[in-house]
Design a protein around this motif. Structure first.
Motif, PDB file in Angstrom:
ATOM      1  N   VAL A 137       0.844  -1.197   0.000  1.00 42.78           N
ATOM      2  CA  VAL A 137       0.000   0.000   0.000  1.00 42.78           C
ATOM      3  C   VAL A 137       0.876   1.244   0.000  1.00 42.78           C
ATOM      4  N   ILE A 138       0.613   2.150  -0.925  1.00 42.59           N
ATOM      5  CA  ILE A 138       1.267   3.464  -0.910  1.00 42.59           C
ATOM      6  C   ILE A 138       0.214   4.442  -0.413  1.00 42.59           C
ATOM      7  N   ASP A 139       0.282   4.764   0.880  1.00 47.65           N
ATOM      8  CA  ASP A 139      -0.701   5.675   1.477  1.00 47.65           C
ATOM      9  C   ASP A 139      -0.304   7.120   1.169  1.00 47.65           C
ATOM     10  N   GLU A 140      -1.308   8.005   1.107  1.00 51.65           N
ATOM     11  CA  GLU A 140      -1.071   9.409   0.734  1.00 51.65           C
ATOM     12  C   GLU A 140      -0.244   9.463  -0.553  1.00 51.65           C
ATOM     13  N   ALA A 141      -0.716   8.745  -1.574  1.00 52.81           N
ATOM     14  CA  ALA A 141       0.068   8.536  -2.799  1.00 52.81           C
ATOM     15  C   ALA A 141       0.320   9.813  -3.584  1.00 52.81           C
ATOM     16  N   LEU A 171      -1.767  -1.201  -3.929  1.00 46.99           N
ATOM     17  CA  LEU A 171      -2.845  -0.228  -3.769  1.00 46.99           C
ATOM     18  C   LEU A 171      -2.254   1.142  -3.490  1.00 46.99           C
ATOM     19  N   ALA A 172      -2.537   2.113  -4.354  1.00 44.09           N
ATOM     20  CA  ALA A 172      -2.147   3.512  -4.125  1.00 44.09           C
ATOM     21  C   ALA A 172      -3.383   4.269  -3.650  1.00 44.09           C
ATOM     22  N   LEU A 173      -3.272   4.893  -2.472  1.00 45.21           N
ATOM     23  CA  LEU A 173      -4.407   5.560  -1.828  1.00 45.21           C
ATOM     24  C   LEU A 173      -4.159   7.052  -1.684  1.00 45.21           C
TER      25      LEU A 173
END
Length: 481
Positions: A137-141, A171-173
């Motif tokens: 997961v890449i949060d705050e993408a 998943l990029a978020l």
């Protein structure tokens, strides 16, 4: 195959919800199908559920790349509160021995949080390669687009790391990404064939206001009146650490509000303490730089005020989105003077090396071995990841143009004669709709009268006595500051 019935059962059993918010189910289905996914969901609509729920159906390790230590700690704390003990954050706050122990037993964790600078370390990559990674997961993408070039270049190597780790899905978020930023994210993560789930950024419960002030003294008077009369809690954002401290001190000394300031120069302990005081309701107002707020999940924030002009519309909307997460009325107010533009214009070039410096550095890096500052850290990191001088120069030149365009867009929003909510929907949404404008949508207030229209005017007497519990926290604040 994982059925919707099982997904809903997990939602109820693990998280206590019966229904999903817009976009969540589509993202979860995509992730569970092993698809690379870009999810653009508004602030406050439960982006973390999109990776938390799949963990309990897939059964192995999920790695979350997160930009800030405070954000990681908050996410781990929330998981712990929900009863999840197999969550850990690996960051610079760990002692070397602690980090070594965690890396040695990494496969035992369901959730592993780390910054891009951490995940790019060879020892960390080696430890991760021993795990079965269901989801990266890449949060705050959006940080990939906004930060990766001129700040924290390790965001640019995430695609390489993804190929090394071979996660089942990626998943990029993010909450804010227009078409160009979405393109940046997908390109830099090598996710061009990703499934995109994009919902509207519109938050109709947040009134969007812009108040033009003649000078700073006028701005300060209006700000003081505003926070004294507004229901709280609230956040005031600044572009200057010095001004953050100055206005917090002004409000501490001239009102009965419980106020603290927050910026990156405070120690980790001070920042954590202040954040927890705010989250637990022991503070009325936080005066902060943009170091505060990313991932803060406090539902009852009633207002977000921008003392200075944000550098871009994405940052503005991220910060505004921290208000009204409970769905009740809230407001966002941007205070502006004619001088504010010059501050942001100066900040555009801050920390970006000029062409001449890039050339001299690449000719002889040893000349700058002891040099400190963001420019030199940036060039050293670019050299470490193998980028040539010409590529760096071109990258930074284009970044300057992007930042200049972003500031102009922010100025267009500031000086707009029309509906500001419509402006934002047109800028971000793939399929913008016509906004039904009224006096609770947006406006240009020069007095606090708009608070009554929004039902946000403080009801209780501001001079009411404080409780013993709040006096206790006030004493801690005095010791801190």
């Amino acid at each position: 195959m994982i059925t919707d019935e099982l997904i809903y059962k997990t939602l109820k059993d693990r998280f206590g919800y019966d229904t999903f918010k817009p976009g969540q189910l589509a993202v979860i289905r995509s992730v569970l199908a092993g698809q690379a996914t870009l999810a653009v969901l508004p602030t406050g609509t439960g982006k973390s559920l999109c990776y938390q729920l799949p963990v309990y159906l897939l059964g192995h390790t999920t790695v979350i790349v997160s930009p800030l230590i405070a954000l990681m700690q908050d996410q781990v704390a929330q998981l712990n509160y929900q009863g999840e003990k197999r969550a850990v954050a690996i960051n610079s706050s760990l002692e070397p021995r602690q980090k070594q122990l965690i890396l040695g037993q990494l496969s035992q964790y369901r959730f592993v949080f780390m910054a891009p600078e951490t995940i790019s370390q060879p020892t960390v990559i080696q430890a991760l390669q021993q795990c079965q990674i269901d989801l990266l997961v890449i949060d705050e993408a959006h940080c990939i687009s906004q930060w990766g070039i001129d700040f924290r270049p390790d965001y640019l190597v995430l695609a390489t790391i993804k190929r090394q780790l071979k996660p089942r899905a990626t998943l990029a978020l993010t909450a804010t990404a227009n078409a160009q930023v979405r393109h940046d994210i997908l390109t830099k993560l090598d996710m061009q064939s990703a499934n995109s789930v994009i919902t509207s950024v519109d938050r109709p419960n947040i009134y969007l206001g812009v108040s033009q002030q003649v000078d700073e003294a006028s701005k300060n008077r209006f700000l003081k009146q505003l926070v004294m009369e507004s229901q709280g809690p609230g956040i005031i954002y600044f572009s200057s650490r010095q001004k953050t401290v100055e206005i917090a001190t002004l409000l501490q000394e001239t009102t009965t509000l419980k106020v603290a300031y927050y910026h990156a120069a405070l120690s980790t302990k001070e920042r954590f303490t202040i954040q927890q005081q705010f989250m637990q309701g022991h503070l009325d107002v936080i005066c902060a730089t943009n170091a505060f707020g990313m991932g803060i999940n406090k539902a009852d924030i009633r207002y977000v005020i921008h003392y200075h002009l944000p550098q871009n519309i994405e940052s503005y909307l991220q910060e505004v989105g921290r208000a009204g997460r409970d769905g009740k009325p809230a407001y966002a107010l941007l205070l502006a003077t004619a001088q504010d533009m010059y501050l942001q214009q100066a900040l555009i070039s801050f920390g970006i090396p000029e062409v001449g410096l890039i050339q001299r550095f690449y000719q002889d890096p040893n000349l700058f071995k002891g040099s400190q500052g963001n420019e030199f850290e940036l060039l050293r990191r670019y050299q470490q990841i193998g980028m040539e001088e010409q590529a760096v120069s071109e990258l930074l030149k284009n970044r300057q143009k992007e930042k200049q365009f972003a500031l102009q867009t922010m100025l267009d929003f500031l000086n707009l004669h029309g509906c500001r909510r419509q402006f934002i929907v047109n800028y971000f949404d793939e399929d913008p709709r016509q906004i039904e404008h009224d006096d609770q949508c947006c406006g240009e207030p020069n007095s606090t009268a708009f608070l009554e229209k929004l039902n946000l005017k403080k009801i209780t007497n501001d001079k009411a006595p404080k409780t013993a519990g709040l006096d206790h926290w006030n004493g801690i604040l005095k010791q801190l500051f």
